[in-house]
Design a protein around this motif. Structure first.
Motif, mmCIF file in Angstrom:
data_model
loop_
_atom_site.group_PDB
_atom_site.id
_atom_site.type_symbol
_atom_site.label_atom_id
_atom_site.label_comp_id
_atom_site.label_asym_id
_atom_site.label_seq_id
_atom_site.Cartn_x
_atom_site.Cartn_y
_atom_site.Cartn_z
ATOM 1 N N LEU A 105 0.731 -1.301 -0.184
ATOM 2 C CA LEU A 105 -0.086 0.189 -0.140
ATOM 3 C C LEU A 105 0.618 0.793 -0.257
ATOM 4 N N SER A 106 1.696 1.527 0.695
ATOM 5 C CA SER A 106 2.413 2.600 1.047
ATOM 6 C C SER A 106 3.293 2.538 -0.685
ATOM 7 N N PHE A 107 3.714 1.658 -1.074
ATOM 8 C CA PHE A 107 4.922 1.207 -2.013
ATOM 9 C C PHE A 107 3.763 2.041 -3.588
ATOM 10 N N SER A 108 2.556 1.740 -3.236
ATOM 11 C CA SER A 108 1.803 1.812 -4.523
ATOM 12 C C SER A 108 1.308 3.561 -4.053
ATOM 13 N N LEU A 109 1.541 4.095 -2.953
ATOM 14 C CA LEU A 109 1.063 5.919 -3.378
ATOM 15 C C LEU A 109 2.569 6.210 -3.144
ATOM 16 N N GLU A 110 3.633 5.707 -2.645
ATOM 17 C CA GLU A 110 4.699 6.506 -3.553
ATOM 18 C C GLU A 110 5.236 6.195 -5.118
ATOM 19 N N GLY A 111 4.722 5.848 -5.528
ATOM 20 C CA GLY A 111 4.902 4.531 -6.473
ATOM 21 C C GLY A 111 4.724 5.381 -7.617
ATOM 22 N N LEU A 112 3.214 6.485 -7.159
ATOM 23 C CA LEU A 112 2.680 6.805 -8.391
ATOM 24 C C LEU A 112 4.039 8.510 -8.209
ATOM 25 N N THR A 113 4.054 9.039 -7.421
ATOM 26 C CA THR A 113 5.169 10.306 -7.311
ATOM 27 C C THR A 113 7.199 9.768 -7.761
ATOM 28 N N GLN A 114 7.252 9.942 -6.488
ATOM 29 C CA GLN A 114 8.865 9.931 -6.667
ATOM 30 C C GLN A 114 9.398 8.486 -6.873
ATOM 31 N N LEU A 115 8.811 7.584 -6.594
ATOM 32 C CA LEU A 115 9.261 6.103 -7.388
ATOM 33 C C LEU A 115 9.337 5.942 -9.331
ATOM 34 N N GLY A 116 8.218 6.809 -9.561
ATOM 35 C CA GLY A 116 7.910 6.777 -11.142
ATOM 36 C C GLY A 116 7.720 5.953 -11.434
ATOM 37 N N MET A 117 6.652 5.047 -11.072
ATOM 38 C CA MET A 117 6.521 3.303 -11.580
ATOM 39 C C MET A 117 5.006 3.775 -11.862
ATOM 40 N N PRO A 118 4.903 2.810 -13.679
ATOM 41 C CA PRO A 118 3.953 2.813 -14.348
ATOM 42 C C PRO A 118 2.776 2.569 -13.681
ATOM 43 N N ALA B 255 -0.210 1.110 -13.658
ATOM 44 C CA ALA B 255 -0.594 -0.725 -14.217
ATOM 45 C C ALA B 255 0.632 -1.175 -12.887
ATOM 46 N N THR B 256 1.533 -0.885 -12.736
ATOM 47 C CA THR B 256 2.065 -1.238 -11.170
ATOM 48 C C THR B 256 1.743 -0.711 -10.378
ATOM 49 N N VAL B 257 1.806 1.016 -9.951
ATOM 50 C CA VAL B 257 1.001 1.254 -8.343
ATOM 51 C C VAL B 257 -0.787 0.581 -9.098
ATOM 52 N N LEU B 258 -1.361 0.032 -9.906
ATOM 53 C CA LEU B 258 -2.855 -0.572 -9.973
ATOM 54 C C LEU B 258 -2.494 -1.912 -8.697
ATOM 55 N N VAL B 259 -1.486 -2.626 -9.082
ATOM 56 C CA VAL B 259 -1.616 -3.735 -9.570
ATOM 57 C C VAL B 259 -1.445 -4.052 -7.913
ATOM 58 N N LEU B 260 -0.523 -2.901 -7.671
ATOM 59 C CA LEU B 260 0.157 -2.976 -6.060
ATOM 60 C C LEU B 260 -1.124 -2.790 -4.859
ATOM 61 N N LEU B 261 -2.072 -2.063 -5.455
ATOM 62 C CA LEU B 261 -3.027 -1.469 -5.108
ATOM 63 C C LEU B 261 -3.934 -2.912 -4.833
ATOM 64 N N ILE B 262 -4.222 -3.392 -5.680
ATOM 65 C CA ILE B 262 -5.120 -4.306 -5.622
ATOM 66 C C ILE B 262 -4.667 -5.241 -4.864
ATOM 67 N N PHE B 263 -2.790 -6.109 -4.339
ATOM 68 C CA PHE B 263 -2.386 -6.559 -3.410
ATOM 69 C C PHE B 263 -2.894 -6.795 -2.369
ATOM 70 N N ALA B 264 -2.888 -5.047 -2.262
ATOM 71 C CA ALA B 264 -2.453 -5.203 -0.961
ATOM 72 C C ALA B 264 -3.829 -5.318 -0.331
ATOM 73 N N PHE B 265 -4.942 -4.522 -0.970
ATOM 74 C CA PHE B 265 -6.384 -5.011 -0.328
ATOM 75 C C PHE B 265 -6.515 -6.494 -0.850
ATOM 76 N N ALA B 266 -6.285 -6.705 -1.393
ATOM 77 C CA ALA B 266 -6.398 -8.413 -1.516
ATOM 78 C C ALA B 266 -5.608 -9.475 0.112
ATOM 79 N N LEU B 267 -4.844 -9.086 -0.029
ATOM 80 C CA LEU B 267 -4.087 -9.296 1.100
ATOM 81 C C LEU B 267 -4.796 -8.745 2.603
#
Length: 469
Positions: free
Chosen positions: A209-222, A224-236
């Motif tokens: 969850l933290s990486f998905s929010l951080e990935g939107l800005t500082q980490l420069g993640m695509p 799609a990757t951010v969305l996958v991380l968010l879904i993965f966090a809530f699934a867990l």
């Protein structure tokens, strides 16, 4: 245990609590100086704060089981060693990535200092002295955030930012020696199996969850990757719910959420603390980056927040007993959110007295919010569920602080991209928009507290629960 050794034991725990809370706030005023030294933008240094608080959120749930398994003294010494090693690594860091990794080590030590210290007090202090002992231990925890920003600003100004970490070394060495000599090595006679599967589910979910929010800005993640991380966090998180239903002794039993005040208080803490976690990061940064204040001046500006916060604690109990938790929390959350948004009006030519009153009002409302949320969350936990409920509550507190800084950093980066950084006015506009958004998030969380029954008042609260923010 004789009174002399008991007094030394309380000092050891109190100093450990002080070190942990001090390092939660001392970094905030030093971020611009760190950024210049490491060749980074001051607006992208929030990962230094997030690494510490997120690591603590991940490790706090395991601290009680580790203390029972390996002994309180051994674990407390290991926590101090980790904390000091992390502090040294922070001071020696030559890049942002090295500093973030060092803060993870420091957070791993800090995560065990408070819960293990509290467990030692619980097991060694007579019941007749317990409240007095816990009050004594809690005082340094309140002083740490009070002096942290000012001390950090002063050290940066008279020496360098490295000293905000190096001051932990002599304190840690003395603490290790005193722990070895005076702390009993309490451990449980029979230790059950640790719920490793449930722990991994929740820990990985928090990181994702933290990486998905951080990935939107500082980490420069695509995206799609951010969305996958968010879904993965809530699934867990959902998977943990099914896991806890099947396992006889889960990390956090689901029957905790059958307690109405606990479930509402826990969710309210998670969302309302996002704003409270963001403000200590945003205010010193605004004062230094936009308003050109020195680190020392920025640190001094945080004193009215802490001083007003400590003074306001006196009025919380009478307010709750007269108006009830729902009315106090809903109205205070709305006022606090509006006050956070009002920081958008701050300017360079604002009179000093107006700024002090503004910061003091924020500190007072924030303190009322913390104390009210803490007591309503813990008030109905019985002795059987107190341990797991308190651990879950502590984890949510640290997670919310991490999310607050993450969201503030993401908003600030997004608005900086929109307004640009070509002038101080453009940067100020980005800060103003961020404050408005943080205030709106806090106001929205008032709806959660509206779910409380209007009849719940302060008759059966445990006053000490509101001391720790």
């Amino acid at each position: 245990m004789d009174q002399g050794r008991l007094r030394i034991l309380l000092w050891i725990v109190a100093v450990g609590f002080f070190m942990q809370t001090l390092d939660s706030t001392i970094v905030n005023t030093a971020l611009p100086s760190m950024a210049r030294s490491l060749g980074e933008s001051p607006l992208e240094m929030h990962s230094v704060v997030i690494a510490y608080s997120l690591t603590m959120a991940m490790l706090i749930p395991a601290s009680g089981w580790l203390a029972d398994r390996f002994g309180a003294r051994s674990l407390f010494m290991a926590a101090i060693v980790l904390f000091v090693a992390g502090s040294l690594a922070c001071a020696m860091s030559g890049s942002l990535m090295q500093l973030v990794c060092a803060r993870v080590v420091q957070g791993a030590g800090g995560a065990m200092l408070l819960p293990v210290g509290r467990l030692v007090v619980l097991r060694n202090v007579p019941r007749t002295q317990f409240l007095e002992a816990m009050s004594f231990v809690a005082i340094p925890g309140l002083i740490g955030p009070l002096i942290g920003p000012t001390l950090g600003g002063w050290l940066v100004q008279v020496a360098s930012w490295h000293w905000i970490f190096l001051i932990n070394v002599p304190v840690g060495v003395v603490g290790c020696i005193a722990t070895y000599l005076f702390m009993p090595d309490n451990r449980a006679s029979a230790v059950g199996r640790f719920d490793l599967v449930g722990y991994c589910m929740l820990s990985v979910a928090m990181v994702a969850l933290s990486f998905s929010l951080e990935g939107l800005t500082q980490l420069g993640m695509p995206r799609a990757t951010v969305l996958v991380l968010l879904i993965f966090a809530f699934a867990l998180i959902v998977a943990y719910g099914f896991h806890a239903q099947r396992k006889p002794s889960p990390l956090f039993p689901l029957h905790l959420f059958h307690i109405h005040t606990f479930s509402v208080g826990l969710l309210g803490n998670l969302f309302a603390r996002i704003g409270s976690g963001a403000m200590p990061f945003l205010i010193p940064l605004l004062l230094q980056v936009v308003l050109a204040r020195s680190p020392m001046e920025a640190g001094l500006m945080m004193l009215p927040v802490a001083a007003a916060g400590m003074s306001a604690k006196r009025v919380v109990t009478p307010l709750i007993r007269r108006f009830g938790y729902r009315r106090v929390l809903v109205s205070n959350t709305l006022l606090l959110g509006a006050l956070m948004a009002s920081f958008a009006l701050i300017s360079a030519d604002e009179p000093l007295i107006v700024r002090i009153i503004h910061l003091g009002a924020y500190g007072a409302l924030n303190s009322i919010q913390f104390t009210s949320m803490n007591t309503v969350t813990l008030r109905d936990l019985d002795s059987e569920r107190a341990g797991s409920g308190n651990s879950l509550f502590s984890m949510v507190q640290m997670l919310s602080m991490s999310l607050g800084v993450t969201i503030a950093g993401a908003l600030l980066t997004a608005f900086t991209s929109y307004f640009g950084t070509s002038s101080p006015a453009a940067t100020l506009a980005a800060f103003r928009s961020t404050f408005v958004c943080i205030g709106a998030i806090t106001c929205a969380s008032a709806w959660i507290f509206w779910q409380l029954s209007p009849d719940i008042r302060g008759g059966s609260d445990r006053p000490e629960a509101g001391d720790a923010q």
